[in-house]
Scaffold this motif. Sequence first.
Motif, mmCIF file in Angstrom:
data_model
loop_
_atom_site.group_PDB
_atom_site.id
_atom_site.type_symbol
_atom_site.label_atom_id
_atom_site.label_comp_id
_atom_site.label_asym_id
_atom_site.label_seq_id
_atom_site.Cartn_x
_atom_site.Cartn_y
_atom_site.Cartn_z
ATOM 1 N N PRO A 1 -51.229 -40.584 -36.865
ATOM 2 C CA PRO A 1 -50.868 -40.618 -35.437
ATOM 3 C C PRO A 1 -51.747 -41.519 -34.584
ATOM 4 C CG PRO A 1 -51.991 -38.569 -35.975
ATOM 5 C CD PRO A 1 -51.723 -39.251 -37.279
ATOM 6 N N THR A 2 -52.935 -41.859 -35.076
ATOM 7 C CA THR A 2 -53.843 -42.702 -34.290
ATOM 8 C C THR A 2 -54.006 -44.099 -34.881
ATOM 9 O OG1 THR A 2 -55.787 -41.861 -35.503
ATOM 10 C CG2 THR A 2 -55.139 -40.676 -33.501
ATOM 11 N N HIS A 3 -53.172 -44.449 -35.815
ATOM 12 C CA HIS A 3 -53.261 -45.769 -36.437
ATOM 13 C C HIS A 3 -53.012 -46.851 -35.383
ATOM 14 C CE1 HIS A 3 -52.167 -49.217 -38.986
ATOM 15 N NE2 HIS A 3 -52.859 -48.630 -39.942
ATOM 16 N N PRO A 4 -53.740 -47.976 -35.463
ATOM 17 C CA PRO A 4 -53.570 -49.032 -34.448
ATOM 18 C C PRO A 4 -52.150 -49.579 -34.345
ATOM 19 C CG PRO A 4 -55.545 -49.417 -35.758
ATOM 20 C CD PRO A 4 -54.825 -48.295 -36.403
ATOM 21 N N GLN A 5 -51.367 -49.456 -35.411
ATOM 22 C CA GLN A 5 -50.008 -49.986 -35.397
ATOM 23 C C GLN A 5 -48.935 -48.898 -35.431
ATOM 24 O OE1 GLN A 5 -50.911 -52.881 -38.760
ATOM 25 N NE2 GLN A 5 -49.607 -54.163 -37.491
#
Length: 269
Positions: A103-107
């Motif tokens: 959920p917090t991935h840069p993409q």
Amino acid sequence: MQKKLSSVVATCVLLAVSACSWLPEKTDETKGWPVTKLYAEARSEADAGQYENAIKLWQRLETNYPFGNYATQAQMEIAYLYYKTGDQAQALASTERFIREHPTHPQVDYMYYLRGLISFNDQLGLLSVVYEQDPTERDPKATRESFAAFKALVDKFPNSKYTPDALERMNYLINAMAQYEVHVANYYFRRGAFLASLNRAQGAVSEYQNAPAREEALYLMMRNYEKLGMPDLRKDTERVLTTNYPNSRFLKGGQQDSSWWKFWSKNEK
């Protein structure tokens, strides 16, 4: 006799099993490949349009090297390639999985965007491209799903580079949902179900105030009031229609140009 038959069957099964054991095992040519080689080969297959081969390589990469950036990139690539091959079920499952696990991935904003695209293409459908069928004449389930997916992107990532395009598609989808209500209202009107037609037209007017279909919905309301013997409400609706659409083709006996929906069907790849 039965015992002899059972013995023969058992012997055949044993021979078949033995024969299988003599066959050489299929080797996995990717066994032992470093992650960089798997990544490069998968990318090469994808660039060459060999999507199924690429998916298998990305899956092998994720299986053999389940942790780190290569694995997460493989998940994204798999979702995109399922989308490219038209496997909507697998594509949606892959995007949902990525959003859930990262959920917090840069993409992750791209995965929200891709989720919307998958349902958006389902909304357009093959018929609208091949047979020039207005997609608003069909079940709006995919339309609502696509709108919800794009809305999630816009709400969570207002500054994402994908948000402007998502907003344009949302406008299209609003028009599609409004036009669907008008199609249903027309269906009821042609069959003499004037109250049902009136309710659907009123819904289109109240829920989709900026959609092009609102003009036709007002015209349908006017006609339904006339059929239901409500002259005052008919006059009020006609006043609203002429105020908002002074050059309405419906009042002149024409039909609405619904070609707005063809924009995406002609340009979507």
